[in-house]
Design a protein around this motif. Structure first.
Motif, PDB file in Angstrom:
ATOM      1  N   PRO A 157       0.812  -1.454  -0.084  1.00  0.00           N
ATOM      2  CA  PRO A 157       0.089   0.052   0.086  1.00  0.00           C
ATOM      3  C   PRO A 157       0.915   1.252  -0.025  1.00  0.00           C
ATOM      4  O   PRO A 157       0.338   2.406  -0.651  1.00  0.00           O
ATOM      5  CB  PRO A 157      -0.648  -0.107   1.154  1.00  0.00           C
ATOM      6  CG  PRO A 157      -0.860  -1.500   1.550  1.00  0.00           C
ATOM      7  CD  PRO A 157       0.308  -2.150   1.153  1.00  0.00           C
ATOM      8  N   LEU A 158       1.955   1.152   0.621  1.00  0.00           N
ATOM      9  CA  LEU A 158       2.861   2.550   0.597  1.00  0.00           C
ATOM     10  C   LEU A 158       3.566   2.594  -0.596  1.00  0.00           C
ATOM     11  O   LEU A 158       3.592   3.576  -1.173  1.00  0.00           O
ATOM     12  CB  LEU A 158       4.070   2.085   1.673  1.00  0.00           C
ATOM     13  CG  LEU A 158       4.952   3.590   1.746  1.00  0.00           C
ATOM     14  CD1 LEU A 158       4.129   4.728   1.953  1.00  0.00           C
ATOM     15  CD2 LEU A 158       5.928   3.169   3.129  1.00  0.00           C
ATOM     16  N   GLU A 160       2.062   1.725  -3.609  1.00  0.00           N
ATOM     17  CA  GLU A 160       1.165   2.463  -4.273  1.00  0.00           C
ATOM     18  C   GLU A 160       0.875   3.783  -4.050  1.00  0.00           C
ATOM     19  O   GLU A 160       0.527   4.679  -4.955  1.00  0.00           O
ATOM     20  CB  GLU A 160      -0.240   1.704  -4.011  1.00  0.00           C
ATOM     21  CG  GLU A 160      -0.207   0.144  -4.585  1.00  0.00           C
ATOM     22  CD  GLU A 160      -1.347  -0.762  -4.050  1.00  0.00           C
ATOM     23  OE1 GLU A 160      -2.312  -0.067  -3.284  1.00  0.00           O
ATOM     24  OE2 GLU A 160      -1.380  -1.891  -4.357  1.00  0.00           O
ATOM     25  N   ARG A 161       0.814   4.211  -2.747  1.00  0.00           N
ATOM     26  CA  ARG A 161       0.830   5.737  -2.250  1.00  0.00           C
ATOM     27  C   ARG A 161       1.849   6.399  -3.020  1.00  0.00           C
ATOM     28  O   ARG A 161       1.286   7.550  -3.593  1.00  0.00           O
ATOM     29  CB  ARG A 161       0.879   5.845  -0.801  1.00  0.00           C
ATOM     30  CG  ARG A 161       0.565   7.439  -0.423  1.00  0.00           C
ATOM     31  CD  ARG A 161       0.600   7.371   0.884  1.00  0.00           C
ATOM     32  NE  ARG A 161      -0.491   6.978   1.629  1.00  0.00           N
ATOM     33  CZ  ARG A 161      -1.712   7.645   2.068  1.00  0.00           C
ATOM     34  NH1 ARG A 161      -1.648   8.769   1.610  1.00  0.00           N
ATOM     35  NH2 ARG A 161      -2.555   7.018   2.672  1.00  0.00           N
ATOM     36  N   LEU A 271       6.082  13.207   1.268  1.00  0.00           N
ATOM     37  CA  LEU A 271       5.709  12.158   2.267  1.00  0.00           C
ATOM     38  C   LEU A 271       6.837  11.515   2.940  1.00  0.00           C
ATOM     39  O   LEU A 271       7.939  11.350   2.730  1.00  0.00           O
ATOM     40  CB  LEU A 271       5.062  11.044   1.455  1.00  0.00           C
ATOM     41  CG  LEU A 271       4.348   9.888   2.283  1.00  0.00           C
ATOM     42  CD1 LEU A 271       2.984  10.477   2.855  1.00  0.00           C
ATOM     43  CD2 LEU A 271       4.308   8.732   1.348  1.00  0.00           C
ATOM     44  N   VAL A 322      -1.583  11.422   6.911  1.00  0.00           N
ATOM     45  CA  VAL A 322      -2.229  10.644   5.840  1.00  0.00           C
ATOM     46  C   VAL A 322      -2.301   9.411   6.053  1.00  0.00           C
ATOM     47  O   VAL A 322      -3.064   8.448   5.199  1.00  0.00           O
ATOM     48  CB  VAL A 322      -1.686  10.908   4.382  1.00  0.00           C
ATOM     49  CG1 VAL A 322      -1.879  12.383   4.093  1.00  0.00           C
ATOM     50  CG2 VAL A 322      -0.109  10.621   4.357  1.00  0.00           C
ATOM     51  N   GLY A 323      -1.636   8.761   7.117  1.00  0.00           N
ATOM     52  CA  GLY A 323      -1.650   7.262   7.060  1.00  0.00           C
ATOM     53  C   GLY A 323      -1.014   6.831   8.376  1.00  0.00           C
ATOM     54  O   GLY A 323       0.185   7.356   8.496  1.00  0.00           O
ATOM     55  N   GLU A 333       2.180  14.188   5.056  1.00  0.00           N
ATOM     56  CA  GLU A 333       2.156  14.934   3.738  1.00  0.00           C
ATOM     57  C   GLU A 333       2.209  16.376   3.664  1.00  0.00           C
ATOM     58  O   GLU A 333       1.540  16.894   4.527  1.00  0.00           O
ATOM     59  CB  GLU A 333       0.946  14.436   2.860  1.00  0.00           C
ATOM     60  CG  GLU A 333       0.895  14.877   1.427  1.00  0.00           C
ATOM     61  CD  GLU A 333      -0.029  14.599   0.520  1.00  0.00           C
ATOM     62  OE1 GLU A 333      -0.549  15.113  -0.400  1.00  0.00           O
ATOM     63  OE2 GLU A 333      -0.910  13.296   0.952  1.00  0.00           O
TER      64      GLU A 333
END
Length: 340
Positions: A157-158, A160-161, A271, A322-323, A333
């Motif tokens: 997932p990271l 992809e981000r 990020l 953001v996560g 971010e």
């Protein structure tokens, strides 16, 4: 200048590394005084060294320090997989400038004497990478470290981000690329990829070798100043850093944010990963650091979003969480104040 006993021990450790990662047969590069001074170690490595590469065609076919002198083409024909540049400065400088031809030939390049001062994490990251190379070659090299894990990869997932934040053909800047775990996922998307690190060894001995095929887009910057020196103003779509800011105090983080504000495009994003002192942070500290740092702080520094927001505002940026990450770690971010 001739090798000392310590230099010879270092050279022997380089030979051992090449053997363990499957980069044999090996060769030296540079038929000069330094190579001749290594003769005792050369005699102790029969069969490992195919010869010594030299650019002087008049030496080819002769012998130096007990080894046959070869051209680069002949070394390739003999299947040489690893090279140790054997020269002291300034002669080493000249041979180092020619390292790309060796790497183009698929050779792993080291230097004797050591070219770069080793930062605290360098040995760990180099061992992590060299063990991965050995495994790819079917060799059971023993990994001696508990951290980082030899097969560590960043979560999908990271990846992809980060990929979503970097336009195809855009420009990225990675702060503290380590062994290139994240780099390998994003380098293919970028037209230009800046790696900034305080460790010259990590950049030029590890990353440059690992991503040599993409060197036309790879930009390596040795920078202990937190200024992102060498990265152009307003040129970057994505700045990111994983596992670095968690070791930095707030004022040093602020310096990085000032530099990030300088290099970001108007639409660019950053990020960054941080640690915070919360229940998860306390539990992580008790589990991993408390026993080893009695009376002292650990290697982790804690930044909360309130402080990061204040720094961002002072730099003309906006900030938001953001996560979540792993345990006390979280992602923030940053962008131009009007863009986020």
């Amino acid at each position: 200048m001739t090798p000392t006993a310590e230099d010879i021990r270092h050279f022997e450790s380089l030979l051992q590394r090449l053997v363990e990662m499957g980069a044999a047969p090996a060769a030296l590069y540079g038929a000069g005084r330094w190579a001749r001074g290594l003769a005792p170690a050369l005699r102790a490595a029969p069969g490992l060294l195919a010869g010594i590469i030299d650019d002087d065609a008049r030496k080819h076919g002769g012998r130096w320090a007990g080894l046959e002198v070869l051209s680069l083409d002949e070394a390739v024909r003999r299947g040489v997989k690893g090279v140790i540049i054997t020269a002291a400065a300034p002669a080493q400088d000249a041979l180092w400038e020619r390292r790309h031809a060796l790497r183009d030939a698929g050779m792993y390049v080291l230097t004797s004497p050591a070219r770069f001062r080793s930062e605290p994490w360098d040995d760990a990251l180099v061992e992590q990478y060299e063990c991965s190379v050995a495994r790819e070659r079917g060799l059971p090299r023993l990994y001696t470290l508990s951290y980082p894990a030899p097969d560590y990869d960043i979560p999908a997932p990271l990846v992809e981000r980060l990929a979503a934040m970097l336009p195809e053909g855009g420009t990225a800047c990675e702060i503290g690329a380590g062994s290139g775990v994240a780099t390998r996922h994003l380098l293919g998307r970028a037209a230009a990829y800046h790696c900034v690190d305080r460790s010259a060894r990590g950049l030029y001995e590890l990353l440059e070798h690992r991503f040599h095929a993409s060197r036309a887009k790879l930009r390596l910057h040795v920078d202990p100043s937190a200024r992102l020196s060498g990265v152009p103003d307003g040129a970057v779509d994505l700045v990111f850093s994983l596992g670095v800011m968690v070791h930095l105090k707030s004022d040093l983080v602020h310096q990085f944010l000032e530099a990030i504000a300088r290099v970001l495009k108007p639409s660019g994003r950053a990020l960054l990963e941080f640690a915070q002192w919360n229940d998860a942070g306390i539990a992580h500290w008790r589990r991993h650091h408390a026993a080893a740092h009695v009376g002292e702080h650990s290697i982790i520094y804690y930044n909360h979003i309130e402080g990061l927001t204040a720094s961002a505002r002072a730099c003309g940026l906006s900030a938001r969480v953001v996560g979540p990450g792993d345990g006390p770690f979280f992602l923030a971010e940053f962008a131009r104040a009007r863009s986020l």
